[in-house]
Design a protein around this motif. Structure first.
Motif: not given
Length: 161
Positions: A17-21, A45-46, A76-80, A107-121
């Motif tokens: 789960i990636i939140v980017s801003c 910042d959950a 959890r890891k920092a992402n920008g 709320v914020g410039s370019g704020a969005n959230v997406k989910v990506v599959e890292v490893m297919k089970g």
């Protein structure tokens, strides 16, 4: 005669789960899976524990752990200017449908959230057997159309039938 061996694969699904801003951001996002929506939204910042708890509630009916332990582990890891959470599915086997994330309240410039599959089970029952897959079908009203209920129909097919 043929003598050989085959490996039984049990690969745990991993999603991120990636939140980017582009700059500092705030607000909340919500998660859903399998047509179920998390009760409470998550802050930008959950903690990993908060995300794990939200996902555990969504996945509980499908949890293979008889002791009631969490079906996922979250780190959890920092992402920008925001964070990303790695979700490892421990209590559910096979190819898991993607977690859905809604960032309408970020709320914020370019704020969005997406989910990506890292490893297919995958989780073969025996060599060459099938893998259980969970798929999600959801119907939602699009914002701005002002309708109170959804009407209409749709059809599903499987393997062309």
């Amino acid at each position: 005669q043929y003598y050989g061996s085959a490996e039984v694969a049990n690969i745990r699904e991993e999603q991120e789960i990636i939140v980017s801003c582009r700059s500092s951001c705030s607000g909340t996002f919500s998660l859903s899976w399998g047509g179920r929506v998390a009760v409470a939204p998550l802050r930008v910042d959950a903690t990993s524990e908060e995300v794990e708890l939200a996902l555990s509630e969504l996945l509980d009916p499908f949890n293979l752990h008889a002791d009631g332990s969490s079906p996922v582990r979250v780190t959890r890891k920092a992402n920008g200017f925001a964070f990303k959470w790695r979700v490892s599915f421990l209590g559910i086997s096979g190819d898991i449908g993607l977690i859905r994330a809604n960032g309408d309240l970020l709320v914020g410039s370019g704020a969005n959230v997406k989910v990506v599959e890292v490893m297919k089970g995958s989780s073969d029952l025996y060599p060459g057997a099938y893998t259980n897959e969970v798929q999600t079908v959801s119907v939602r009203r699009r914002p701005g159309f002002g309708c109170e209920s959804l009407l209409g129909s749709f059809s599903l097919s499987f393997e062309g039938k």
